[in-house]
Write a protein that holds these residues in place. Structure first.
Motif, PDB file in Angstrom:
ATOM      1  N   ALA A  70       0.870  -1.179   0.000  1.00  0.00           N
ATOM      2  CA  ALA A  70       0.000   0.000   0.000  1.00  0.00           C
ATOM      3  C   ALA A  70       0.903   1.224   0.000  1.00  0.00           C
ATOM      4  O   ALA A  70       2.068   1.169   0.408  1.00  0.00           O
ATOM      5  CB  ALA A  70      -0.922   0.002   1.212  1.00  0.00           C
ATOM      6  N   GLY A  71       0.355   2.339  -0.435  1.00  0.00           N
ATOM      7  CA  GLY A  71       1.151   3.557  -0.448  1.00  0.00           C
ATOM      8  C   GLY A  71       0.325   4.748  -0.861  1.00  0.00           C
ATOM      9  O   GLY A  71      -0.829   4.624  -1.287  1.00  0.00           O
ATOM     10  N   PHE A  72       0.918   5.914  -0.724  1.00  0.00           N
ATOM     11  CA  PHE A  72       0.234   7.128  -1.153  1.00  0.00           C
ATOM     12  C   PHE A  72       1.264   8.191  -1.519  1.00  0.00           C
ATOM     13  O   PHE A  72       2.432   8.141  -1.118  1.00  0.00           O
ATOM     14  CB  PHE A  72      -0.714   7.656  -0.064  1.00  0.00           C
ATOM     15  N   VAL A  73       0.796   9.164  -2.290  1.00  0.00           N
ATOM     16  CA  VAL A  73       1.572  10.365  -2.615  1.00  0.00           C
ATOM     17  C   VAL A  73       0.694  11.554  -2.246  1.00  0.00           C
ATOM     18  O   VAL A  73      -0.393  11.725  -2.811  1.00  0.00           O
ATOM     19  CB  VAL A  73       1.959  10.432  -4.105  1.00  0.00           C
ATOM     20  N   LEU A  74       1.148  12.356  -1.300  1.00  0.00           N
ATOM     21  CA  LEU A  74       0.403  13.528  -0.850  1.00  0.00           C
ATOM     22  C   LEU A  74       1.011  14.758  -1.503  1.00  0.00           C
ATOM     23  O   LEU A  74       2.184  15.073  -1.301  1.00  0.00           O
ATOM     24  CB  LEU A  74       0.470  13.645   0.675  1.00  0.00           C
ATOM     25  N   LYS A  75       0.182  15.467  -2.286  1.00  0.00           N
ATOM     26  CA  LYS A  75       0.690  16.570  -3.099  1.00  0.00           C
ATOM     27  C   LYS A  75       0.084  17.914  -2.715  1.00  0.00           C
ATOM     28  O   LYS A  75       0.173  18.874  -3.479  1.00  0.00           O
ATOM     29  CB  LYS A  75       0.403  16.271  -4.579  1.00  0.00           C
ATOM     30  N   SER A  76      -0.526  18.014  -1.546  1.00  0.00           N
ATOM     31  CA  SER A  76      -1.176  19.261  -1.131  1.00  0.00           C
ATOM     32  C   SER A  76      -0.176  20.340  -0.771  1.00  0.00           C
ATOM     33  O   SER A  76      -0.413  21.526  -1.025  1.00  0.00           O
ATOM     34  CB  SER A  76      -2.071  19.006   0.088  1.00  0.00           C
ATOM     35  N   PHE A  77       0.922  19.941  -0.135  1.00  0.00           N
ATOM     36  CA  PHE A  77       1.827  20.891   0.483  1.00  0.00           C
ATOM     37  C   PHE A  77       2.999  21.212  -0.448  1.00  0.00           C
ATOM     38  O   PHE A  77       3.151  20.640  -1.520  1.00  0.00           O
ATOM     39  CB  PHE A  77       2.315  20.357   1.820  1.00  0.00           C
ATOM     40  N   TYR A  78       3.837  22.123  -0.009  1.00  0.00           N
ATOM     41  CA  TYR A  78       4.976  22.492  -0.848  1.00  0.00           C
ATOM     42  C   TYR A  78       5.879  21.291  -1.101  1.00  0.00           C
ATOM     43  O   TYR A  78       6.252  21.035  -2.245  1.00  0.00           O
ATOM     44  CB  TYR A  78       5.749  23.651  -0.221  1.00  0.00           C
ATOM     45  N   PRO A  79       6.233  20.510  -0.067  1.00  0.00           N
ATOM     46  CA  PRO A  79       6.907  19.250  -0.385  1.00  0.00           C
ATOM     47  C   PRO A  79       5.877  18.194  -0.789  1.00  0.00           C
ATOM     48  O   PRO A  79       4.770  18.148  -0.249  1.00  0.00           O
ATOM     49  CB  PRO A  79       7.601  18.873   0.931  1.00  0.00           C
ATOM     50  N   ILE A  80       6.236  17.371  -1.761  1.00  0.00           N
ATOM     51  CA  ILE A  80       5.417  16.219  -2.139  1.00  0.00           C
ATOM     52  C   ILE A  80       5.895  15.045  -1.304  1.00  0.00           C
ATOM     53  O   ILE A  80       7.068  14.659  -1.362  1.00  0.00           O
ATOM     54  CB  ILE A  80       5.561  15.923  -3.636  1.00  0.00           C
ATOM     55  N   ILE A  81       5.006  14.478  -0.516  1.00  0.00           N
ATOM     56  CA  ILE A  81       5.370  13.416   0.423  1.00  0.00           C
ATOM     57  C   ILE A  81       4.804  12.102  -0.085  1.00  0.00           C
ATOM     58  O   ILE A  81       3.611  11.998  -0.387  1.00  0.00           O
ATOM     59  CB  ILE A  81       4.829  13.729   1.823  1.00  0.00           C
ATOM     60  N   SER A  82       5.643  11.103  -0.181  1.00  0.00           N
ATOM     61  CA  SER A  82       5.190   9.791  -0.648  1.00  0.00           C
ATOM     62  C   SER A  82       5.701   8.708   0.283  1.00  0.00           C
ATOM     63  O   SER A  82       6.795   8.822   0.858  1.00  0.00           O
ATOM     64  CB  SER A  82       5.670   9.522  -2.075  1.00  0.00           C
ATOM     65  N   ALA A 134      10.365  12.843   0.672  1.00  0.00           N
ATOM     66  CA  ALA A 134       9.854  14.214   0.550  1.00  0.00           C
ATOM     67  C   ALA A 134      10.588  14.885  -0.604  1.00  0.00           C
ATOM     68  O   ALA A 134      11.821  14.848  -0.667  1.00  0.00           O
ATOM     69  CB  ALA A 134      10.051  14.983   1.841  1.00  0.00           C
ATOM     70  N   LEU A 135       9.828  15.487  -1.500  1.00  0.00           N
ATOM     71  CA  LEU A 135      10.393  16.123  -2.688  1.00  0.00           C
ATOM     72  C   LEU A 135       9.838  17.531  -2.804  1.00  0.00           C
ATOM     73  O   LEU A 135       8.631  17.742  -2.700  1.00  0.00           O
ATOM     74  CB  LEU A 135      10.030  15.324  -3.941  1.00  0.00           C
ATOM     75  N   VAL A 136      10.719  18.499  -3.000  1.00  0.00           N
ATOM     76  CA  VAL A 136      10.297  19.883  -3.211  1.00  0.00           C
ATOM     77  C   VAL A 136      10.692  20.278  -4.628  1.00  0.00           C
ATOM     78  O   VAL A 136      11.863  20.543  -4.912  1.00  0.00           O
ATOM     79  CB  VAL A 136      10.946  20.838  -2.192  1.00  0.00           C
ATOM     80  N   PRO A 137       9.716  20.306  -5.559  1.00  0.00           N
ATOM     81  CA  PRO A 137      10.018  20.733  -6.936  1.00  0.00           C
ATOM     82  C   PRO A 137       9.717  22.214  -7.111  1.00  0.00           C
ATOM     83  O   PRO A 137       8.626  22.686  -6.808  1.00  0.00           O
ATOM     84  CB  PRO A 137       9.060  19.874  -7.765  1.00  0.00           C
ATOM     85  N   ILE A 138      10.664  22.959  -7.601  1.00  0.00           N
ATOM     86  CA  ILE A 138      10.489  24.395  -7.851  1.00  0.00           C
ATOM     87  C   ILE A 138      10.867  24.660  -9.298  1.00  0.00           C
ATOM     88  O   ILE A 138      11.960  24.292  -9.748  1.00  0.00           O
ATOM     89  CB  ILE A 138      11.371  25.235  -6.908  1.00  0.00           C
ATOM     90  N   ASN A 139       9.950  25.295 -10.031  1.00  0.00           N
ATOM     91  CA  ASN A 139      10.181  25.562 -11.446  1.00  0.00           C
ATOM     92  C   ASN A 139       9.866  27.022 -11.747  1.00  0.00           C
ATOM     93  O   ASN A 139       8.806  27.528 -11.383  1.00  0.00           O
ATOM     94  CB  ASN A 139       9.298  24.667 -12.315  1.00  0.00           C
ATOM     95  N   LEU A 140      10.785  27.690 -12.423  1.00  0.00           N
ATOM     96  CA  LEU A 140      10.617  29.087 -12.806  1.00  0.00           C
ATOM     97  C   LEU A 140      10.795  29.195 -14.312  1.00  0.00           C
ATOM     98  O   LEU A 140      11.691  28.566 -14.882  1.00  0.00           O
ATOM     99  CB  LEU A 140      11.651  29.970 -12.104  1.00  0.00           C
ATOM    100  N   ASN A 141       9.927  29.973 -14.966  1.00  0.00           N
ATOM    101  CA  ASN A 141      10.098  30.163 -16.405  1.00  0.00           C
ATOM    102  C   ASN A 141      10.064  31.644 -16.745  1.00  0.00           C
ATOM    103  O   ASN A 141       9.352  32.433 -16.121  1.00  0.00           O
ATOM    104  CB  ASN A 141       9.034  29.407 -17.199  1.00  0.00           C
TER     105      ASN A 141
END
Length: 936
Positions: free
Chosen positions: A659-671, A703-710
């Motif tokens: 079982a598992g989950f990926v939580l994407k609500s917050f600034y870090p993506i927690i899985s 925990a992953l923090v993706p930041i993208n600027l264009n």
């Protein structure tokens, strides 16, 4: 410790995701959207006759309107498929500035992006979306029977993609939107213009090329192909033909090419035969149209091109120089200056735009482009940028704005633009061209959708287009509050009004072909200023020469043309309307003419209470020894994905539970992933090799923090990652007495920086790009398993010797100790797994040169459509200063690959072969590798 890429889905699931996960610049695309909104959005919901409308609080008025609209029109939209009712959630998205809409399964939902574009149909934007997307819902419901249990959605989605060609999926929806309204893209000459130009210029379009596109030519696209095919089929076979086709497919689902075979069964002709007959009909009708109104020939002011190239919105400035926005199959969009000898000077690359747009005055250029939120990609902005032709300086005039179609005053001191707020209130706003500060906001009490404004020469009067359910209209206004409607609402595709003395030039299709017209501000008399064969657009007035500069559409794209201003009487409308039969069959009139006006009760939509949306049980195949079933959940806001499953290990005769989950609500993506799994090993004893078995509980957390600027044509990405795990082993059988039963929290840290540039269709890699990736693994909490690994990877991309060629250099280094000494975290040389290692992997230096050399657009019957052929050379080094030096690469060679569509499905398959020669010290024969990838 490397986080496992767990649970690869069965190929049927992958196939449908890549078949229907498509993005189209014309709006109405079917996509799997996995992006999030910021937590600050306050969601509400309305339940209305099977539709659950979920929306940000600012959109209460629009949500009420859609709650009235959707149940009312759905019986009409699904009527010709025999579908009258449905149940589906609808999300209204207002944080983004890219106009779109889509329907998906897994989970079943539709999303409308409520900010209207600056060029679309002649009706209300949300109504426009509603009729099109509801047809897709009807298609889903017809083929699946509307069933939602027991959790079949991904399987249904796979079946849907495997059964229906993408041209039917979209073309049938366009036919319906056109038949049920007074608008619809089937009534727009400019929308089917590329198809008309291709056929009348003698291009022999193949079935696959028309649907899948080309890296060299302009092609119609599957929307246009689908509309014309489905309209012709309905004309000849009647209203119920597609109801019968989908019914037959549902009854007999497991067949090769079910849509074409069923169509042949019912009509005597399969898809390919319908394509050929429809093309013959189109060419005949369009030739008749061309003969009724002979066109003028316009000389091109830009150089001839060998592949599809567009020179948008041309403006003549000093002397005979022309400023234009160029883009092509080989080049990204950029501002370019063209002199009288057609020589081009590259000025500046620009970022993504909803539609090609810029405005010029007094050595200043302004345009709008899309900028994304660094983390929450559902939120985007349309900002205004400027470029000074004298100083060469670029300036961003607005930040976090929702401003569109900026147009300069003649003196270059003011900008007029369209603004949408989060409630979809639309206004014209006047800005200071130096600071971007808002000077004045023009009232819009009816909240009409406003488009493409422009100043007159004095800078006091503004012309603009309005859009409502009644159609498009042309207005003028000024700060004193005087607003005048020059052209009343109609179904004309009015665009880009431009002042020419006491006239306003604009685009329309009065004759059945888009051309430039003008209207006298005082007398309201309309005259024709151009007579292009396929279409004329984007007029601008050259005061010095007294001529009109505009885009003349040709088979290869939008060219630049010039004509004296000689007004003519508008010609009769000779447009060939292919949707007439479908409209007559529906006999519903405009479905939006009598929408109810009820007020529905609304309530907060609790994101926390709606985290779980179970939608599918899917097969899982890891390899030939490991397979099982998985229960999937993805909530409607894309903030939580979860799964639970069981897999059988055939070689161990045991089950794994996970079982598992990926939580994407917050600034870090927690899985996190939990696995209770069987394990087996072999070890040496005094009695020989012994087999040992055990089970283990394994928990992984990341925990992953993706930041993208264009900005402009550049994208900058920063990713920070931290991961760990805990493993407890038990039920050991034939294991050593001292085997380790707990693996305590090994740590992994990662940092990635990447800079990339926009790519043209023909580019293999960006012209300039850099990536730096750092990884560190160690075991601070487990002294029984000491060891660490540090890895650094650097990727550099450079332009090659010729256009669209690319050279890349990739240097990789790692240092590993203890239990990590056998780990490899860096890229290895080609052929690495087939060459005996001489040492632990320490570093690699990889040089690659890749280039396209042919674009055959070759259709091999129904088997394959070959889009391009590419070559590559490589020279790879390993363990520099240890095993080899720069004079002796470990491997080198060449590769040949091709992008193609197989079996007439939408995903692009990259297929090829690589010949690898090995340094002679390894005594290794040359290696042949096959390459197989896919993209969508």
């Amino acid at each position: 410790m490397k986080q496992n890429k767990h649970h690869k889905q069965l190929i049927i699931k992958i196939k449908i995701i890549i078949t229907l996960s498509l993005i189209s610049h014309s709006g109405f695309s079917q996509i799997f959207n996995e992006e999030q909104n910021p937590l600050s959005v306050k969601w509400r919901q309305i339940n209305a006759s099977g539709f659950k409308v979920i929306y940000p609080a600012e959109l209460e008025k629009e949500a009420q309107r859609m709650a009235n609209t959707l149940p009312y029109i759905y019986p009409h939209v699904g009527g010709s498929l025999g579908v009258k009712k449905t149940r589906i959630p609808l999300l209204l998205q207002n944080r983004g500035v890219i106009a779109n809409g889509f329907v998906q399964l897994a989970p079943k939902k539709s999303e409308f992006y409520t900010t209207p574009p600056q060029q679309f149909d002649s009706q209300d934007w949300l109504n426009n979306l509603a009729v099109h997307e509801l047809r897709h819902i009807a298609q889903f419901d017809k083929l699946t029977g509307g069933k939602t249990s027991p959790f079949p959605e991904l399987v249904y989605f796979a079946w849907f993609g495997a059964s229906l060609p993408i041209w039917f999926f979209e073309g049938d929806a366009v036919t319906t939107e056109t038949a049920l309204t007074n608008a619809g893209r089937g009534r727009q000459p400019s929308w089917i213009m590329p198809y008309r130009a291709s056929l009348l210029e003698g291009e022999k379009l193949s079935y696959s090329k028309a649907s899948f596109g080309s890296n060299k030519d302009v092609t119609p696209g599957y929307y246009q192909l689908g509309y014309l095919l489905s309209s012709n089929i309905r004309t000849q076979q009647g209203k119920d033909i597609f109801d019968e086709v989908l019914t037959d497919i549902r009854k007999r689902p497991l067949r090769l090419y079910p849509f074409s075979n069923t169509l042949k069964k019912l009509t005597g002709k399969g898809s390919h035969q319908w394509f050929k007959e429809t093309n013959t009909l189109l060419k005949e009708k369009w030739n008749e149209q061309a003969q009724k109104e002979p066109a003028k020939t316009y000389s091109s002011l830009n150089k001839a091109t060998k592949y599809a190239t567009n020179y948008f919105t041309p403006v003549k400035i000093t002397g005979n120089s022309i400023l234009t926005l160029k883009q092509s199959k080989a080049e990204v969009p950029h501002l370019v200056m063209i002199d009288s000898n057609k020589k081009e000077t590259h000025l500046l690359n620009i970022g993504y735009q909803e539609q090609p747009w810029f405005s010029y005055a007094n050595n200043l250029v302004v345009w709008d482009e899309v900028r994304y939120d660094p983390r929450y990609r559902q939120r985007s902005y349309s900002v205004i940028c400027s470029y000074d032709l004298q100083t060469k300086k670029v300036k961003k005039l607005s930040a976090r704005s929702r401003l569109f179609a900026p147009s300069l005053s003649t003196d270059g001191k003011k900008i007029i633009a369209v603004k949408f707020d989060l409630s979809n209130q639309c206004n014209l706003v006047e800005l200071d061209a130096k600071t971007g500060k808002t000077i004045y906001t023009y009232p819009n009490p009816e909240n009409l959708i406003l488009q493409t404004p422009s100043f007159d020469e004095s800078g006091n009067t503004i012309a603009y287009i309005s859009v409502s359910e009644k159609g498009k209209a042309l207005h003028t206004t000024n700060r004193s509050g005087k607003t005048e409607q020059l052209i009343p609402p109609s179904q004309q595709q009015l665009t880009r009004p431009t002042f020419i003395n006491q006239q306003i030039a604009f685009n329309a299709h009065y004759s059945g072909v888009d051309n430039i017209y003008s209207i006298d501000i005082h007398s309201k008399k309309i005259s024709a200023l151009s007579r292009a064969k396929y279409g004329a657009f984007n007029p601008s007035f050259s005061k010095a020469s007294g001529t009109l500069i505009f885009n003349n559409y040709t088979q290869t794209g939008y060219e630049i043309a010039e004509t004296p201003i000689n007004p003519e009487a508008p010609k009769a409308n000779n447009f060939v309307y292919f949707g007439a039969a479908a409209e007559k069959q529906e006999h519903s009139g405009n479905v939006f003419s009598n929408i109810p006006d009820s007020t529905f009760s609304s309530k907060p939509y609790r994101a926390l209470g709606n985290l779980i949306t179970l939608h599918s049980i899917t097969p899982v195949i890891e390899d030939e020894y490991q397979f099982g079933l998985q229960l999937n959940s993805d909530n409607l806001l894309n903030t939580l994905s979860a799964f639970a499953g069981a897999e059988y290990y055939r070689d161990l005769n045991r089950f794994e539970y996970n079982a598992g989950f990926v939580l994407k609500s917050f600034y870090p993506i927690i899985s996190t992933t939990y696995r209770n799994r069987p394990r087996r090993t072999f070890y040496n004893t005094n009695q020989g090799i012994v087999q040992g078995d055990w089970r283990e509980n394994n928990i992984q957390l990341q925990a992953l923090v993706p930041i993208n600027l264009n900005t402009l044509g550049d994208t900058y990405s920063f990713n920070l990652k931290a991961a760990t795990s805990y493993t407890q082993r038990y039920m050991g059988q034939n294991m050593p007495t001292n085997y380790i039963t707990r693996l305590r929290f090994p740590m992994e840290y990662g940092f990635t920086f990447a800079h990339t540039m926009r790519q043209a269709d023909r580019d293999i890699f960006p012209k300039w790009a850099q990536t730096l990736r750092l990884t560190y693994l160690h075991q601070p909490f487990d002294k029984q398993l000491e060891g660490q690994l540090f890895a650094a990877e650097a990727f550099l991309y450079f332009p090659g010797l010729f256009k669209n060629h690319s050279f890349s250099a990739n240097f990789n280094y790692q240092h590993a100790t203890g239990v990590r000494r056998f780990d490899n975290e860096i890229n290895a040389v080609y052929g690495y797994n087939n060459i005996m290692a001489r040492n632990f992997l320490r570093n690699t230096l990889l040089f690659n040169y890749r280039f396209p050399f042919a674009f055959p657009d070759a259709e091999i019957g129904p088997l394959a459509y070959i889009r391009n052929i590419r070559g590559g050379l490589f020279c790879h080094y390993e363990n520099l200063s240890i095993d080899t030096d720069l004079g002796q690469p470990k491997t080198y060679g060449f590769e040949v690959r091709s992008s193609m569509n197989l079996l007439r499905y939408q995903p692009v398959v990259d297929f090829g072969t690589r010949f690898i020669f090995v340094n002679k010290i390894y005594n290794q024969n040359p290696i042949l590798e096959l390459i197989l990838n896919y993209s969508f």
